[in-house]
Motif scaffolding. Structure first.
Motif, PDB file in Angstrom:
ATOM      1  N   GLY A 137       0.827  -1.200   0.000  1.00 24.18           N
ATOM      2  CA  GLY A 137       0.000   0.000   0.000  1.00 24.18           C
ATOM      3  C   GLY A 137       0.858   1.244   0.000  1.00 24.18           C
ATOM      4  O   GLY A 137       2.068   1.207   0.235  1.00 24.18           O
ATOM      5  N   SER A 138       0.219   2.352  -0.250  1.00 31.52           N
ATOM      6  CA  SER A 138       0.936   3.616  -0.406  1.00 31.52           C
ATOM      7  C   SER A 138       0.964   4.442   0.867  1.00 31.52           C
ATOM      8  O   SER A 138       1.563   5.512   0.878  1.00 31.52           O
ATOM      9  N   LYS A 139       0.334   3.964   1.928  1.00 31.95           N
ATOM     10  CA  LYS A 139       0.302   4.746   3.166  1.00 31.95           C
ATOM     11  C   LYS A 139       1.597   4.511   3.940  1.00 31.95           C
ATOM     12  O   LYS A 139       1.863   3.406   4.394  1.00 31.95           O
ATOM     13  N   PRO A 140       2.406   5.551   4.134  1.00 38.87           N
ATOM     14  CA  PRO A 140       3.706   5.358   4.793  1.00 38.87           C
ATOM     15  C   PRO A 140       3.659   5.612   6.300  1.00 38.87           C
ATOM     16  O   PRO A 140       4.675   5.451   6.980  1.00 38.87           O
ATOM     17  N   SER A 141       2.533   6.016   6.830  1.00 39.68           N
ATOM     18  CA  SER A 141       2.462   6.494   8.206  1.00 39.68           C
ATOM     19  C   SER A 141       2.570   5.357   9.202  1.00 39.68           C
ATOM     20  O   SER A 141       2.491   4.176   8.864  1.00 39.68           O
ATOM     21  N   MET A 142       2.719   5.728  10.470  1.00 41.72           N
ATOM     22  CA  MET A 142       2.852   4.719  11.511  1.00 41.72           C
ATOM     23  C   MET A 142       1.503   4.150  11.926  1.00 41.72           C
ATOM     24  O   MET A 142       1.324   2.941  12.019  1.00 41.72           O
ATOM     25  N   LEU A 143       0.528   5.006  12.167  1.00 39.73           N
ATOM     26  CA  LEU A 143      -0.744   4.531  12.722  1.00 39.73           C
ATOM     27  C   LEU A 143      -1.557   3.705  11.735  1.00 39.73           C
ATOM     28  O   LEU A 143      -2.115   2.667  12.100  1.00 39.73           O
ATOM     29  N   CYS A 144      -1.652   4.154  10.515  1.00 31.79           N
ATOM     30  CA  CYS A 144      -2.520   3.481   9.540  1.00 31.79           C
ATOM     31  C   CYS A 144      -1.756   2.971   8.319  1.00 31.79           C
ATOM     32  O   CYS A 144      -2.382   2.529   7.355  1.00 31.79           O
ATOM     33  N   GLY A 145      -0.445   3.030   8.350  1.00 32.82           N
ATOM     34  CA  GLY A 145       0.342   2.618   7.201  1.00 32.82           C
ATOM     35  C   GLY A 145       1.354   1.548   7.525  1.00 32.82           C
ATOM     36  O   GLY A 145       1.342   0.942   8.602  1.00 32.82           O
ATOM     37  N   ILE A 146       2.283   1.329   6.583  1.00 35.55           N
ATOM     38  CA  ILE A 146       3.180   0.186   6.698  1.00 35.55           C
ATOM     39  C   ILE A 146       4.390   0.438   7.588  1.00 35.55           C
ATOM     40  O   ILE A 146       5.036  -0.516   8.032  1.00 35.55           O
ATOM     41  N   SER A 147       4.715   1.704   7.885  1.00 36.34           N
ATOM     42  CA  SER A 147       5.871   1.938   8.760  1.00 36.34           C
ATOM     43  C   SER A 147       5.586   1.507  10.191  1.00 36.34           C
ATOM     44  O   SER A 147       6.527   1.212  10.944  1.00 36.34           O
ATOM     45  N   GLY A 148       4.312   1.446  10.593  1.00 39.95           N
ATOM     46  CA  GLY A 148       3.964   1.058  11.955  1.00 39.95           C
ATOM     47  C   GLY A 148       4.380  -0.364  12.303  1.00 39.95           C
ATOM     48  O   GLY A 148       5.181  -0.581  13.231  1.00 39.95           O
ATOM     49  N   PRO A 149       3.858  -1.369  11.590  1.00 38.40           N
ATOM     50  CA  PRO A 149       4.270  -2.740  11.901  1.00 38.40           C
ATOM     51  C   PRO A 149       5.757  -2.975  11.716  1.00 38.40           C
ATOM     52  O   PRO A 149       6.369  -3.739  12.464  1.00 38.40           O
ATOM     53  N   LEU A 150       6.384  -2.316  10.725  1.00 38.59           N
ATOM     54  CA  LEU A 150       7.825  -2.475  10.527  1.00 38.59           C
ATOM     55  C   LEU A 150       8.609  -1.926  11.721  1.00 38.59           C
ATOM     56  O   LEU A 150       9.566  -2.559  12.198  1.00 38.59           O
ATOM     57  N   ALA A 151       8.210  -0.762  12.213  1.00 31.59           N
ATOM     58  CA  ALA A 151       8.912  -0.151  13.350  1.00 31.59           C
ATOM     59  C   ALA A 151       8.732  -0.978  14.618  1.00 31.59           C
ATOM     60  O   ALA A 151       9.682  -1.161  15.396  1.00 31.59           O
ATOM     61  N   ILE A 152       7.532  -1.480  14.850  1.00 29.18           N
ATOM     62  CA  ILE A 152       7.295  -2.312  16.032  1.00 29.18           C
ATOM     63  C   ILE A 152       8.122  -3.588  15.951  1.00 29.18           C
ATOM     64  O   ILE A 152       8.738  -4.024  16.935  1.00 29.18           O
ATOM     65  N   ALA A 153       8.162  -4.202  14.777  1.00 28.56           N
ATOM     66  CA  ALA A 153       8.967  -5.409  14.595  1.00 28.56           C
ATOM     67  C   ALA A 153      10.434  -5.134  14.900  1.00 28.56           C
ATOM     68  O   ALA A 153      11.111  -5.949  15.550  1.00 28.56           O
ATOM     69  N   ALA A 154      10.928  -3.994  14.458  1.00 29.49           N
ATOM     70  CA  ALA A 154      12.329  -3.647  14.725  1.00 29.49           C
ATOM     71  C   ALA A 154      12.603  -3.570  16.219  1.00 29.49           C
ATOM     72  O   ALA A 154      13.632  -4.059  16.702  1.00 29.49           O
ATOM     73  N   VAL A 155      11.692  -2.982  16.967  1.00 31.47           N
ATOM     74  CA  VAL A 155      11.890  -2.834  18.414  1.00 31.47           C
ATOM     75  C   VAL A 155      11.747  -4.179  19.123  1.00 31.47           C
ATOM     76  O   VAL A 155      12.539  -4.521  20.012  1.00 31.47           O
ATOM     77  N   VAL A 156      10.748  -4.962  18.743  1.00 32.96           N
ATOM     78  CA  VAL A 156      10.540  -6.262  19.392  1.00 32.96           C
ATOM     79  C   VAL A 156      11.747  -7.167  19.176  1.00 32.96           C
ATOM     80  O   VAL A 156      12.256  -7.794  20.122  1.00 32.96           O
ATOM     81  N   TYR A 157      12.234  -7.243  17.952  1.00 32.25           N
ATOM     82  CA  TYR A 157      13.399  -8.095  17.689  1.00 32.25           C
ATOM     83  C   TYR A 157      14.640  -7.577  18.420  1.00 32.25           C
ATOM     84  O   TYR A 157      15.478  -8.360  18.885  1.00 32.25           O
ATOM     85  N   ASP A 158      14.766  -6.266  18.550  1.00 28.30           N
ATOM     86  CA  ASP A 158      15.880  -5.707  19.312  1.00 28.30           C
ATOM     87  C   ASP A 158      15.799  -6.135  20.777  1.00 28.30           C
ATOM     88  O   ASP A 158      16.816  -6.519  21.376  1.00 28.30           O
ATOM     89  N   LYS A 159      14.611  -6.084  21.363  1.00 30.09           N
ATOM     90  CA  LYS A 159      14.437  -6.499  22.760  1.00 30.09           C
ATOM     91  C   LYS A 159      14.738  -7.984  22.935  1.00 30.09           C
ATOM     92  O   LYS A 159      15.183  -8.413  24.016  1.00 30.09           O
ATOM     93  N   LEU A 160      14.522  -8.773  21.898  1.00 28.97           N
ATOM     94  CA  LEU A 160      14.812 -10.204  21.951  1.00 28.97           C
ATOM     95  C   LEU A 160      16.279 -10.512  21.666  1.00 28.97           C
ATOM     96  O   LEU A 160      16.694 -11.673  21.672  1.00 28.97           O
TER      97      LEU A 160
END
Length: 416
Positions: free
Chosen positions: A112-135
């Protein structure tokens, strides 16, 4: 439980009548030396969190379509990251793996074309980055950071992308700030932050000039001049003012201050704030997304930066109307619910240390503890982070540590 009744027709049953007693110095729940809630009220909040989490575990499901933080799978992942960070050691890393269980089915099919955090694709990508870092999975975390950064060129150069928080550039900027907060400032090249800021400022200047506004920045969403946190000026300005990079911070502040001054002239006599310049609905909406609660963040941060008492007094007016009309018929959620309104009290409390605003947040939380007992409207996504139960849990967890509370994906606990 205090008695609450729906407001009569002038507000079209948008809110319940707040019959909680107003603040007195002896009414605040007890705090420990770290200014964290304790005692019976803390126990009440913890009990409500446990009960609501049990319901979420039983009923919240991935529909296979909505990956967003706002109403979809990523919102549940963010809640579990929040639980892990606020209850360390309780379940070791169990909540991190629960977050991954929500993320893994969607990470391979983001589009999709939505780049935002709340309703776009950067949100799940950013959360994944933090979760994997914590692991401890630094390499995988870095791969997801890179995917967020890869969106930057499109965000800055695609003129069809709006500037607002839910879908646009300010929402993408919030993803960068989220990563900096959780992984350290070094993980994001500051040049990228500056590029996004420049794109937002250029876009705002262009519209202000074309529409002949006297203030330097103006933004629209779907050709409408929204003013609130979700789609409008208050949200965009609040995100911009949280950027700490010295190469662009002075410019941001020079552009934003006259815009905030302009917004002060638009408020209703009640202390509430209009949802848009074109709005004909009048003084009705008291939500984080539209109205006084969302404006409060911008006004408080403007006060902290510019030391102008007008902003603090306006924020206090927002708090007053939110206290009076902020227990919402729409429900208990973050975007347009009572928990979201309570967060604005916590932001004002942190800035002023006035116990009145912590008391207000605690009373709204007390109402949220009786989740489902008031006859509220049931949202379309009743278990989601921004419309439903997951967001209420997120807020109740934060309330236990009010000095560190932060509205998710919006407030980044910066030091000004």
């Amino acid at each position: 439980m205090e008695t609450v009744t729906k407001m009569s027709s002038p507000k079209e049953e948008r809110s319940f009548r707040n019959t909680f007693p107003d603040f007195t110095s002896d009414a605040l729940p007890p705090l420990n030396k770290n200014k964290e809630l304790e005692g019976d009220f803390q126990s009440k909040i913890l009990s409500a969190i446990e009960k609501l989490l049990n319901t979420l575990d039983e009923k919240a499901e991935d529909d296979g379509k909505d990956y967003s933080i706002y109403t979809g799978s990523s919102g549940h992942a963010l809640l579990h990251l929040h639980l892990y960070m606020n209850f360390p050691g309780v379940q070791d890393q169990a909540d991190l793996y629960k977050a991954l269980n929500w993320l893994k089915p969607i990470l391979g099919r983001l589009k999709g074309s939505k780049p935002s955090m709340l309703c776009g694709i950067s949100g799940p990508l950013a959360i994944a980055a933090v979760v994997y870092d914590k692991l401890g999975e630094k390499k995988i975390s870095g791969e997801y950071v890179a995917k967020v950064l890869a969106l930057c060129e499109e965000v800055c150069n695609d003129f069809s992308i709006p500037d607002e928080l839910l879908f646009g550039r300010a929402g993408y900027l919030s993803a960068l700030l989220f990563l900096q907060q959780h992984l350290g400032p070094q993980v994001i090249n500051n040049n990228m932050v500056v590029k996004v800021v420049d794109a937002i400022l250029v876009s705002g200047q262009d519209l202000a000039k074309r529409k002949h506004y006297k203030h330097p920045l103006m933004y629209e969403w779907h050709d409408k001049a929204y003013l609130g946190a979700a789609h409008g000026l208050a949200g965009i300005f609040f995100i911009l003012l949280q950027v700490s990079d010295p190469s662009v911070q002075k410019q941001i502040r020079e552009f934003v201050k006259p815009c905030v001054d302009y917004m002060l002239t638009l408020r209703f006599a009640s202390g509430n704030c209009p949802s848009s310049l074109e709005s004909t609905s009048g003084d009705k909406l008291v939500h984080w997304c539209h109205g006084a609660p969302g404006w409060m963040y911008m006004l408080v941060l403007a006060f902290k930066i510019f030391k102008d008492m007008r902003y603090l007094e306006a924020a206090k007016d927002c708090a007053k109307v939110t206290w009076e009309r902020g227990i919402l018929y729409k429900g208990y959620g973050l975007c347009h619910g009572t928990a979201g309104n309570a967060y604005s009290f916590l932001f004002l409390y942190k800035a002023t240390q006035d116990p009145r605003y912590l008391y207000y947040a605690c009373k709204f939380a007390e109402w949220c503890c009786d989740y489902g007992k008031h006859g509220c409207h049931k949202p379309d996504r009743p278990y989601s982070l921004f419309e439903g139960m997951a967001g209420t849990v997120y807020f109740l967890v934060d309330l236990l540590h009010p000095q560190n509370a932060a509205f998710p994906t919006f407030e980044f606990n910066i030091n000004i």
